[in-house]
Design an enzyme around this catalytic site. Structure first.
Site, PDB file in Angstrom:
ATOM      1  N   ARG A  23     -16.479  -1.679   8.767  1.00 43.98           N
ATOM      2  CA  ARG A  23     -16.366  -2.564   9.367  1.00 43.98           C
ATOM      3  C   ARG A  23     -16.246  -3.154  11.098  1.00 43.98           C
ATOM      4  NH1 ARG A  23     -10.250  -2.870   8.183  1.00 43.98           N
ATOM      5  NH2 ARG A  23     -10.636  -3.194   6.328  1.00 43.98           N
ATOM      6  N   ARG A  27     -13.006  -7.832  14.302  1.00 46.64           N
ATOM      7  CA  ARG A  27     -11.799  -9.004  15.077  1.00 46.64           C
ATOM      8  C   ARG A  27     -12.350  -8.023  16.430  1.00 46.64           C
ATOM      9  NH1 ARG A  27      -5.940  -7.913  11.462  1.00 46.64           N
ATOM     10  NH2 ARG A  27      -7.883  -6.199  11.501  1.00 46.64           N
ATOM     11  N   ARG A  36     -13.902 -16.322  12.077  1.00 56.58           N
ATOM     12  CA  ARG A  36     -12.894 -16.629  11.956  1.00 56.58           C
ATOM     13  C   ARG A  36     -12.125 -17.813  12.096  1.00 56.58           C
ATOM     14  NH1 ARG A  36      -8.214 -12.068  11.766  1.00 56.58           N
ATOM     15  NH2 ARG A  36      -7.391 -13.095  13.845  1.00 56.58           N
ATOM     16  N   ASP A  73     -14.224  -7.749   0.881  1.00 55.52           N
ATOM     17  CA  ASP A  73     -13.075  -7.119   0.785  1.00 55.52           C
ATOM     18  C   ASP A  73     -13.092  -6.282   0.068  1.00 55.52           C
ATOM     19  OD1 ASP A  73     -10.938  -6.525   3.132  1.00 55.52           O
ATOM     20  OD2 ASP A  73     -10.839  -7.151   1.211  1.00 55.52           O
ATOM     21  N   TYR A 150      -3.744  -0.952  -4.538  1.00 53.88           N
ATOM     22  CA  TYR A 150      -2.585  -2.037  -3.768  1.00 53.88           C
ATOM     23  C   TYR A 150      -2.778  -2.848  -4.929  1.00 53.88           C
ATOM     24  CZ  TYR A 150      -5.144  -1.077   0.433  1.00 53.88           C
ATOM     25  OH  TYR A 150      -4.984  -0.657   1.247  1.00 53.88           O
TER      26      TYR A 150
HETATM   27  O1  CP3 Z   1     -17.054  -2.659   7.144  1.00 53.38           O
HETATM   28  C1  CP3 Z   1     -17.379  -3.882   7.378  1.00 53.38           C
HETATM   29  O2  CP3 Z   1     -17.960  -4.537   8.664  1.00 53.38           O
HETATM   30  C2  CP3 Z   1     -17.727  -4.858   5.972  1.00 53.38           C
HETATM   31  C3  CP3 Z   1     -16.443  -5.600   5.458  1.00 53.38           C
HETATM   32  C4  CP3 Z   1     -14.742  -5.267   4.972  1.00 53.38           C
HETATM   33  C5  CP3 Z   1     -13.940  -5.495   5.469  1.00 53.38           C
HETATM   34  N1  CP3 Z   1     -13.157  -4.868   4.221  1.00 53.38           N
HETATM   35  C6  CP3 Z   1     -14.200  -6.481   6.227  1.00 53.38           C
HETATM   36  C7  CP3 Z   1     -12.636  -6.656   6.456  1.00 53.38           C
HETATM   37  C8  CP3 Z   1     -15.253  -3.797   4.176  1.00 53.38           C
HETATM   38  C9  CP3 Z   1     -15.570  -3.405   3.609  1.00 53.38           C
HETATM   39  C10 CP3 Z   1     -13.146  -3.570   3.919  1.00 53.38           C
HETATM   40  C11 CP3 Z   1     -13.333  -2.169   3.097  1.00 53.38           C
HETATM   41  C12 CP3 Z   1     -11.625  -2.507   2.688  1.00 53.38           C
HETATM   42  N2  CP3 Z   1     -10.692  -3.785   3.216  1.00 53.38           N
HETATM   43  C13 CP3 Z   1     -10.958  -0.945   2.279  1.00 53.38           C
HETATM   44  C14 CP3 Z   1     -11.589   0.073   1.888  1.00 53.38           C
HETATM   45  C15 CP3 Z   1     -12.366   0.848   3.938  1.00 53.38           C
HETATM   46  C16 CP3 Z   1     -10.955   1.124   5.435  1.00 53.38           C
HETATM   47  O3  CP3 Z   1     -10.697   0.845   5.942  1.00 53.38           O
HETATM   48  O4  CP3 Z   1      -9.561   2.319   4.244  1.00 53.38           O
HETATM   49  C17 CP3 Z   1      -9.672  -1.928   2.357  1.00 53.38           C
HETATM   50  C18 CP3 Z   1      -8.723  -0.638   1.854  1.00 53.38           C
HETATM   51  C19 CP3 Z   1      -9.547  -2.518   2.761  1.00 53.38           C
HETATM   52  C20 CP3 Z   1      -8.338  -4.018   2.150  1.00 53.38           C
HETATM   53  C21 CP3 Z   1      -8.092  -4.293   3.455  1.00 53.38           C
HETATM   54  N3  CP3 Z   1      -8.349  -5.260   3.969  1.00 53.38           N
HETATM   55  C22 CP3 Z   1      -6.462  -4.187   4.254  1.00 53.38           C
HETATM   56  C23 CP3 Z   1      -5.573  -2.834   4.031  1.00 53.38           C
HETATM   57  C24 CP3 Z   1      -6.757  -4.667   5.372  1.00 53.38           C
HETATM   58  C25 CP3 Z   1      -5.774  -5.115   6.380  1.00 53.38           C
HETATM   59  C26 CP3 Z   1      -6.073  -4.235   7.696  1.00 53.38           C
HETATM   60  C27 CP3 Z   1      -7.110  -4.687   9.217  1.00 53.38           C
HETATM   61  O5  CP3 Z   1      -8.115  -4.135   9.347  1.00 53.38           O
HETATM   62  O6  CP3 Z   1      -6.372  -5.827   9.005  1.00 53.38           O
HETATM   63  C28 CP3 Z   1      -8.045  -6.360   5.447  1.00 53.38           C
HETATM   64  C29 CP3 Z   1      -8.377  -6.969   6.195  1.00 53.38           C
HETATM   65  C30 CP3 Z   1     -10.395  -6.892   6.884  1.00 53.38           C
HETATM   66  N4  CP3 Z   1     -11.536  -6.679   5.828  1.00 53.38           N
HETATM   67  C31 CP3 Z   1     -10.721  -7.547   7.854  1.00 53.38           C
HETATM   68  C32 CP3 Z   1     -12.161  -7.513   7.790  1.00 53.38           C
HETATM   69  C33 CP3 Z   1     -12.936  -7.072   8.873  1.00 53.38           C
HETATM   70  C34 CP3 Z   1      -9.857  -7.695   8.391  1.00 53.38           C
HETATM   71  C35 CP3 Z   1      -9.815  -9.562   8.816  1.00 53.38           C
HETATM   72  C36 CP3 Z   1      -9.512 -10.115   9.636  1.00 53.38           C
HETATM   73  O7  CP3 Z   1     -10.347 -10.256  10.011  1.00 53.38           O
HETATM   74  O8  CP3 Z   1      -7.984 -10.616   9.834  1.00 53.38           O
END
Ligand code: CP3
Length: 343
Positions: A23, A27, A36, A73, A150
């Site tokens: 990540r 944010r 964003r 994602d 999911y």
């Molecule tokens: O790692 C990186 O920077 C690359 C991009 C990336 C994202 N999600 C961007 C993201 C990667 C590799 C993921 C993987 C992901 N997504 C996983 C597996 C890794 C983990 O964290 O366990 C999972 C379970 C998801 C599903 C997901 N996407 C969830 C549960 C959420 C909400 C939680 C949160 O942090 O808000 C997301 C949103 C998400 N994916 C964001 C980002 C940058 C935040 C969205 C935003 O900008 O509001």
């Protein structure tokens, strides 16, 4: 082969470990929040190749990480299979569900996914042009079990109860979902590699809730099939697997799947992971992401501890899970400086 991440993945022990962060585009960075906002929302950002490439590059420009991870994602694949996906502000992902044979039959398959996912491949092509020559580009997907949790629940859940429920009550449909995800994840990652991803990583964030035989069947086995097929199609492709919170299940995971690297979370100590997992190959991890919030001397001491524990084998430094939005960007710099100073 000069890129440090590729050297570590090939088994080389480097003077200081290469580093990137799960990540890392997110944010906690003001420049991410600005881009964003320009895109409108998170999903629009994922599907906008120019802006997705821009946020992928932000942490590379700010910190000089050794790897960039594609900005996308894990839930884009089920969206490409036909499910509705949206992000409710402050509540995380929401999705239409698949729990019956009839709903399963409506899912897409094979080449159909590329129609939705082609902007992701374009992001990769842009990144290969724009990344510094020493930075490795990592593509990724969710592992079938984690993505299935999911699709079955329609949202994130604490204990993955709905997915465990479907597994108990309608195992044939549950297994069809896992198989469809296994097949399409291969197509998705293969297309990422063709577009220019140099390494692929599979995120099994909820692997820890699969116990005993279930862990073997639904975490290890799909990871093995995906790894083997990708390596058959793309000889020499390095694969990183992340069966988060696998505990004892981490032992032997390299051998059982053919992975080049196993990423470990921070529910195990780095000393335990060095003795039990790194003996089988490269490991990635595992500083607790809370240190990026709390900082201070503990951050430096624990960073050194992780570097030292893994210093006798191939290691890619990372957090044990993704960095959180409340992290302080200065703590990230402190972690990187500590890693690169060596122990
Ligand atoms: O790692 C990186 O920077 C690359 C991009 C990336 C994202 N999600 C961007 C993201 C990667 C590799 C993921 C993987 C992901 N997504 C996983 C597996 C890794 C983990 O964290 O366990 C999972 C379970 C998801 C599903 C997901 N996407 C969830 C549960 C959420 C909400 C939680 C949160 O942090 O808000 C997301 C949103 C998400 N994916 C964001 C980002 C940058 C935040 C969205 C935003 O900008 O509001």
């Amino acid at each position: 082969m000069t890129k440090t991440i590729l050297r570590a993945l090939a088994g080389e022990v480097l003077p200081t470990p290469p580093i990137w962060m799960m990540r890392q585009a997110g944010r906690y960075l003001p420049e991410y929040r600005a881009t964003r906002a320009e895109a409108g929302d998170f999903l629009s950002l994922c599907y906008n190749p120019e802006l997705a490439a821009e946020v992928t590059l932000q942490p590379i420009h700010r910190y000089g990480f050794d790897a960039a991870i594609l900005f996308a994602d894990i839930l884009l694949l089920p969206q490409a299979l036909g499910l509705d996906l949206w992000f409710a502000t402050g509540e995380g992902p929401r999705m239409s569900t698949v729990t019956t044979e009839a709903e399963f039959d409506k899912l897409g398959q094979g080449d159909m996914i590329h129609a939705t996912l082609s902007p992701i491949y374009e992001t990769i092509r842009i990144l290969r042009r724009e990344l510094p020559s020493e930075t490795t580009l990592i593509g990724f997907a969710g592992a079938p079990w984690t993505v299935a949790t999911y699709m079955i629940a329609g949202r994130g859940t604490k204990d993955q109860g709905p997915a465990h429920g479907l597994k108990a009550e309608n195992r044939p449909v549950f297994e069809k979902i896992i198989e469809r995800l296994t097949e399409t994840t291969i197509e998705y990652l293969s297309a990422q590699v063709e577009a220019g991803a140099e390494v692929v990583k599979l995120f099994d964030s909820w692997a820890g809730s699969l116990k005993g035989e279930d862990f073997t069947r639904y975490a290890l086995e799909p990871a093995r099939i995906i790894t083997q097929e990708l390596k058959a199609r793309h000889p020499g492709l390095p694969v990183i697997l992340f069966p988060r919170q696998a505990g004892q299940g981490y032992i032997g995971f390299h051998e059982a799947t053919g992975a080049d690297c196993v990423a470990v979370d921070d529910s195990v100590t780095p000393e335990w992971a060095a003795a039990n997992v790194q003996v089988s190959g490269c490991v990635q991890g595992n500083l607790a992401s809370s240190h990026m919030v709390t900082g201070g001397d503990a951050l430096v001491a624990e960073t050194r501890r992780v570097v030292k524990a893994f210093s006798n084998g191939p290691h890619i430094f990372n957090l044990g899970h993704g960095i959180t939005p409340d992290a302080d960007p200065e703590n990230v710099q402190r972690m990187i400086d500590t890693v690169r100073a060596g122990v």
